[in-house]
Design an enzyme around this catalytic site. Structure first.
Site: not given
Ligand code: NAD
Length: 483
Positions: A180-181, A256, A290, A387, A447
């Site tokens: 689920k992207p 992550e 991240c 962040e 990475s």
């Molecule tokens: P996000 O948490 O808003 O969303 C991530 C995913 O979760 C998306 O697919 C989104 O549609 C889904 N999602 C959102 N709310 C949801 C819910 N209530 N239930 C189920 N799924 C839900 O994050 P983002 O804004 O897409 O990405 C940024 C964040 O990701 C930052 O905090 C970043 O640090 C983190 N990140 C971490 C890593 C790592 O490897 N640690 C890598 C990349 C990004």
């Protein structure tokens, strides 16, 4: 934008080796953050679609797990070759929906492909062990087996690499997957689905279901007893919700999550090299990473020099639409992310920080923000504890190793840290004391698919990449045997 850029991408759901509309006909739009233009429409998966994806992944599981590891590896290797061959096409597609500058997108595709190559090689290295109990009572045979159906939820910031970093090891281990992207970047994920199909992945093994209804769809997936694994990359906030949902069926979780990386510069560091690394650590992926350096701690004696050089370099960065030649920094992903960055900078200024460069929203279409360096940032500023996820670098000075280690560890996050010094012994000693899963010494990026990527504290659970990355998708079985 030419429609050719997206005409090759199927915009339906990919379930059980076929393309489908959403069961209730819903669709959602995809926006180009550089132009604010809604340029594509994608099928919006419902809970019924998610259940059909689990049906398919569950059905395909036995056959895929039984395939010879070499055959699974060969398919992943073909997927690697195809992704490299199509690098430019994938990179341009990603720029349209994510906004990052083309060189960043190309770098992501190369990085993403490496996970497929690395795990094509790991597929044939699933090991076990055999031993005798201390009392000699029996033999202990330990084998590893695929965990089963996996659910992947990925963010928009690295739409291809976050998919391959999960799908690569899962397929190598013999698992089947449902991805689920993020709804900001569904096209890259759908393009990856087609690529796996072309590489020879059997139907049902990889399913990709973009959805705007993330919370209900993912909740349903996590309450389907056939799902055995969740691998999530995203914010700590959403990670907490999913961990709680996954607890009902005791689903194994890899998380992550967010970061708040300290970037430490000691007075004995090579300042030019530290500035170069700071540019990468801050601006890789436009700061929307991240692992982005979030807080810059610079030893007093070199703080002014470092800040000036860094501000000069940030001031020359060319902003623009990611597909334009020479552009180094694209827009932020959307308006709310840009607003958050802007508010963090205003908060710091209100509390006494000074702007060396940037600090404004450029007057143009798209969600841009100027590369920004702040000095004299007080410890109460939110920009130091939250962040940022944007091109903003707050600088704070320090006097001693003790002080900077305490500052670095004063956060609930613990993903990555950066240390700059010409004294390697000092660098290693500080690295040992820092509470993060990864430390870069005299580097701005850490990475690598062959290295274990992951965080301590509220930055995550588990590791991706490396041999550890495979273990996340394997269950251990101990067989007590007499013979
Ligand atoms: P996000 O948490 O808003 O969303 C991530 C995913 O979760 C998306 O697919 C989104 O549609 C889904 N999602 C959102 N709310 C949801 C819910 N209530 N239930 C189920 N799924 C839900 O994050 P983002 O804004 O897409 O990405 C940024 C964040 O990701 C930052 O905090 C970043 O640090 C983190 N990140 C971490 C890593 C790592 O490897 N640690 C890598 C990349 C990004």
């Amino acid at each position: 934008m030419s429609l050719d850029e997206i005409s090759w991408v199927n915009r339906q759901l990919y379930i059980d080796g076929a393309w489908h509309s959403s069961s209730d006909g819903h669709e959602f739009e995809v926006e180009n953050p550089a132009t604010e233009d809604r340029f594509a429409t994608v099928a919006d998966a419902s809970v019924d679609d998610a259940t059909r994806a689990v049906d398919a992944a569950f059905r395909a599981g036995k056959g895929w797990a039984a395939l010879a590891p070499r055959e699974r590896g060969d398919i992943l290797r073909r997927a690697f070759d195809l992704l490299i061959e199509r690098k430019e096409q994938f990179a341009r597609l990603m720029v349209l929906e994510n906004g990052k500058a083309l060189p960043e997108a190309r770098a992501e595709i190369a990085y993403a492909a490496e996970f497929l190559r690395w795990f094509s090689e790991e597929a044939v290295r699933i090991d076990g062990s055999i031993g005798t109990t201390p009392s000699g009572s029996h033999r202990m045979v330990v084998i590893r087996q695929p965990i089963g159906v996996c659910v992947f939820v990925t963010p928009w910031n690295f739409p291809v690499a976050m998919a391959t970093r999960k799908i690569g090891p899962a397929l190598a281990a013999g698992c089947t997957v449902i991805l689920k992207p993020a709804s900001e970047t569904p096209l890259s994920a759908l393009a990856i689905a087609a690529l796996f199909e072309e590489a020879g992945v059997p139907k049902g093994v990889v399913n990709v279901i973009p959805s705007r209804r993330s919370s209900t769809v993912v909740n349903a997936l996590l309450h389907d007893r056939r799902v055995r694994k969740l691998s999530f990359t995203g914010s700590t906030e959403v990670g907490r919700i999913l961990l709680s949902q996954a607890s009902d069926c005791v689903i194994k979780c890899s998380m992550e999550l967010g970061g708040n990386a300290p970037f430490i510069v000691f007075a004995d560091a090579d300042i030019e090299a530290a500035v170069e690394a700071a540019m990468v650590a801050k601006l890789r992926n436009g700061g929307e990473s991240c692992t982005a350096a979030n807080r810059f701690y610079v030893e007093k004696g070199v703080a002014t020099k470092f800040a000036r050089r860094f501000a000069d370099a940030m001031g020359t960065v060319r902003i623009g639409s990611g597909l334009e030649e020479g552009v180094q920094l694209g827009p932020m992903i959307n308006q709310s992310t840009r607003n958050k960055v802007s508010l963090l900078v205003e908060d710091a200024i209100d509390r006494g920080a000074e702007v060396l460069v940037g600090g404004r929203v450029p007057q143009r279409c798209g969600y841009f923000y100027e590369p920004t360096v702040l000095i004299n940032v007080p410890s109460s500023a939110r920009v130091l504890t939250e962040e940022i996820f944007g091109p903003v670098a707050p600088i704070v000075t320090f006097d001693s190793v003790e002080e900077v280690v305490a500052l670095a560890n004063n956060t609930e996050f613990g993903l990555v840290s950066f240390v700059h010094t010409s004294d390697l012994a000092k660098g290693l000693a500080v690295a040992e004391r820092i509470e993060s899963g990864m430390v870069g010494i005299n580097r701005g990026v850490v990475s690598d698919p062959a290295a274990p990527f992951g965080g301590w504290k509220q930055s995550g659970i588990g590791r991706e990449g490396a041999h550890e990355g495979m273990l996340e998708f394997l269950e251990t079985k101990y067989i007590a045997a007499n013979w």
